[in-house]
Design an enzyme around this catalytic site. Sequence first.
Site, PDB file in Angstrom:
ATOM      1  CD  GLU A 257      -6.236  -7.022   0.770  1.00 15.24           C
ATOM      2  OE1 GLU A 257      -5.680  -7.476   1.680  1.00 15.24           O
ATOM      3  OE2 GLU A 257      -5.885  -7.160  -0.359  1.00 15.24           O
ATOM      4  CB  CYS A 290      -2.469 -10.060   0.998  1.00 17.27           C
ATOM      5  SG  CYS A 290      -3.816 -10.023   0.078  1.00 17.27           S
TER       6      CYS A 290
HETATM    7  P1  NAD Z   1       3.286  -0.855  -1.539  1.00 10.86           P
HETATM    8  O1  NAD Z   1       2.405  -0.611  -0.443  1.00 10.86           O
HETATM    9  O2  NAD Z   1       4.531   0.125  -1.435  1.00 10.86           O
HETATM   10  O3  NAD Z   1       2.759  -0.288  -3.168  1.00 10.86           O
HETATM   11  C1  NAD Z   1       1.264  -0.659  -3.186  1.00 10.86           C
HETATM   12  C2  NAD Z   1       0.740   0.371  -4.241  1.00 10.86           C
HETATM   13  O4  NAD Z   1       0.883   1.858  -3.679  1.00 10.86           O
HETATM   14  C3  NAD Z   1       1.701   0.440  -5.449  1.00 10.86           C
HETATM   15  O5  NAD Z   1       0.650   0.815  -6.520  1.00 10.86           O
HETATM   16  C4  NAD Z   1       2.668   1.924  -5.109  1.00 10.86           C
HETATM   17  O6  NAD Z   1       3.149   2.270  -6.315  1.00 10.86           O
HETATM   18  C5  NAD Z   1       1.657   2.545  -4.286  1.00 10.86           C
HETATM   19  N1  NAD Z   1       2.240   3.491  -3.250  1.00 10.86           N
HETATM   20  C6  NAD Z   1       3.588   3.366  -2.725  1.00 10.86           C
HETATM   21  N2  NAD Z   1       3.795   4.355  -1.838  1.00 10.86           N
HETATM   22  C7  NAD Z   1       2.764   5.094  -2.064  1.00 10.86           C
HETATM   23  C8  NAD Z   1       2.493   6.397  -1.232  1.00 10.86           C
HETATM   24  N3  NAD Z   1       3.174   6.955  -0.258  1.00 10.86           N
HETATM   25  N4  NAD Z   1       1.299   6.964  -1.293  1.00 10.86           N
HETATM   26  C9  NAD Z   1       0.239   6.272  -2.471  1.00 10.86           C
HETATM   27  N5  NAD Z   1       0.617   5.137  -3.084  1.00 10.86           N
HETATM   28  C10 NAD Z   1       1.759   4.594  -2.937  1.00 10.86           C
HETATM   29  O7  NAD Z   1       3.722  -2.379  -1.602  1.00 10.86           O
HETATM   30  P2  NAD Z   1       4.663  -3.179  -2.623  1.00 10.86           P
HETATM   31  O8  NAD Z   1       5.912  -2.065  -2.983  1.00 10.86           O
HETATM   32  O9  NAD Z   1       3.997  -3.205  -3.970  1.00 10.86           O
HETATM   33  O10 NAD Z   1       5.089  -4.119  -1.819  1.00 10.86           O
HETATM   34  C11 NAD Z   1       5.830  -4.025  -0.354  1.00 10.86           C
HETATM   35  C12 NAD Z   1       5.132  -4.931   0.336  1.00 10.86           C
HETATM   36  O11 NAD Z   1       3.837  -4.912   0.572  1.00 10.86           O
HETATM   37  C13 NAD Z   1       5.418  -6.376  -0.066  1.00 10.86           C
HETATM   38  O12 NAD Z   1       6.593  -7.056   0.159  1.00 10.86           O
HETATM   39  C14 NAD Z   1       4.285  -7.233   0.737  1.00 10.86           C
HETATM   40  O13 NAD Z   1       4.627  -7.485   1.830  1.00 10.86           O
HETATM   41  C15 NAD Z   1       3.159  -6.165   0.714  1.00 10.86           C
HETATM   42  N6  NAD Z   1       2.049  -6.436  -0.112  1.00 10.86           N
HETATM   43  C16 NAD Z   1       1.108  -6.531   0.157  1.00 10.86           C
HETATM   44  C17 NAD Z   1      -0.150  -6.904  -0.461  1.00 10.86           C
HETATM   45  C18 NAD Z   1      -1.444  -7.293  -0.292  1.00 10.86           C
HETATM   46  O14 NAD Z   1      -2.321  -7.482  -1.051  1.00 10.86           O
HETATM   47  N7  NAD Z   1      -1.769  -7.223   0.853  1.00 10.86           N
HETATM   48  C19 NAD Z   1       0.338  -6.617  -1.862  1.00 10.86           C
HETATM   49  C20 NAD Z   1       1.445  -6.447  -2.460  1.00 10.86           C
HETATM   50  C21 NAD Z   1       2.426  -6.222  -1.403  1.00 10.86           C
END
Ligand code: NAD
Length: 484
Positions: A257, A290
């Site tokens: 998602e 999102c």
């Molecule tokens: P992210 O995708 O970096 O992180 C989401 C989750 O994945 C966190 O628990 C993180 O620790 C984990 N993660 C990070 N890198 C990973 C990897 N290589 N392998 C496995 N797990 C990993 O998102 P974020 O830092 O929380 O936010 C960055 C951007 O993502 C935001 O600015 C926004 O644009 C987007 N975002 C989208 C949603 C959504 O619901 N679609 C939610 C939060 C953030």
Amino acid sequence: MAFADTNLYIDGALRPARDGRVYENIAPATEAVIGRAADADTADAEDAIAAARRAFDNSDWSTNLALRLDALTRLHEELTRAAEVNRARVSAETGAPIGLTRSYQYDLPVEFIPWVVEHARSFAFERDLGEYVSMGSPTRRMVVKEAAGVVAAITPWNAPVQINLAKIVSALAAGCTVVLKAAPETPWSAALIGEAAAAAGFPAGVLNVLTSSHKAAIGESLVRDPRVDVVSFTGSTETGRRIAASAAESIKKVFLELGGKSANIILDDAEFPTALYGSLGVCFHAGQGCSIATRMLLPRSRYEEAIGILKGILESVSYGDPNNAEQFMGPVVSAAQRDRVMEYIGIGRAEGARLVTGGRVPDLPAQGYYIQPTLFADVTNEMRIAREEIFGPVLVAIPYEDDDDAVRIANDSIYGLGGAVSGSPARAMNIARRIRTGTMNVNFGNVFGPDSPFGGYKQSGNGREMGAEGFEEFLETKVIGTPA
Ligand code: NAD
């Protein structure tokens, strides 16, 4: 305000990280340290995966529906009982106004649990296909739905309780065991679920909760581990892409998602100014959602009229201390997120969009990662601020010529997660059917509910969370044949 430190929840016990490491939890509204969380490393993740695998392989969790539904019913009771303490913790670490914890940031996802319990109770785990003679063997066939195995749930910080519960409640009800990995920014929104599971007397290992300051390492170890059968991920498209590639090594089931850049189409026969209040979505949790409709598509014939109304709406938004019930909007989650949003505002200016209002970090008496509600006009759908997810309180307003043009612009995106349309009902409904997106709200309808499957088209992800479809993501399908 200070809060108690939190633990990991592994193999049925609340415990500190192996080496006792903790990390600080920072309140986005004040930039102050408000407490600490256990800081898991890969050794703790190893314990959690081993516990989840044991519970799946060696206990009756996956086959004993009554045991699972009793446990989830007690989880619901514990989360309800602890609601007041928990809403304060969730609001403090996310920066979401306390009022939002009475809706999707706490109360609603907790209220959704009984729907999943009842859905699982009445679900047909077996289906008789009847007889078929294939290659000379008259055979009676039965389709059996079975738990998919050990689930790694990897979640973000924007609606952490909602997303954590959407994943783990369906997974557990289906008979899976779970390792939940929280976002570093919001450890307590996961730890509180571990606390509730411990209080509810969950069998050892069926749910494990990891909080960690490590952004990628723990998630990566879960995705790579061959003992994990399913990865359910919510977060950025960039991370989702990496996870899908890495999970492909062991052919895991992957649910993604991801991001969105959803369109809100205002038709020329929509009620002005009512329809334009949909713009407030970008101030909902400071635009950190999102499926928020962050591109507003306006009929060219009423463009300047709409921009004037939108300016007034966004300038009327109150923002500040999330504990003050008067405030509509709080801060963004972190300094990094504030910097990222401000960078996009700079990009919008450089691309030649007209900054109508906002665009600055406000002068508030207190600290905190606040950004003014911001409106860009004269935006084309080719600009980066129209194509990329900003995840802040920034609305871009794009003019269109006619209904076909509006549909074309709305669909001209790598994303397809949410969307909205306002106008005369039949015309709006026709447009809703033409948008390639996972959810669509017509004339302020709101699809969000426990039985509503949520997810995206295109690069907004694959699979569905919640509802009947979300439940079935956590099941495998087996066919058993016996002589007829
Ligand atoms: P992210 O995708 O970096 O992180 C989401 C989750 O994945 C966190 O628990 C993180 O620790 C984990 N993660 C990070 N890198 C990973 C990897 N290589 N392998 C496995 N797990 C990993 O998102 P974020 O830092 O929380 O936010 C960055 C951007 O993502 C935001 O600015 C926004 O644009 C987007 N975002 C989208 C949603 C959504 O619901 N679609 C939610 C939060 C953030």
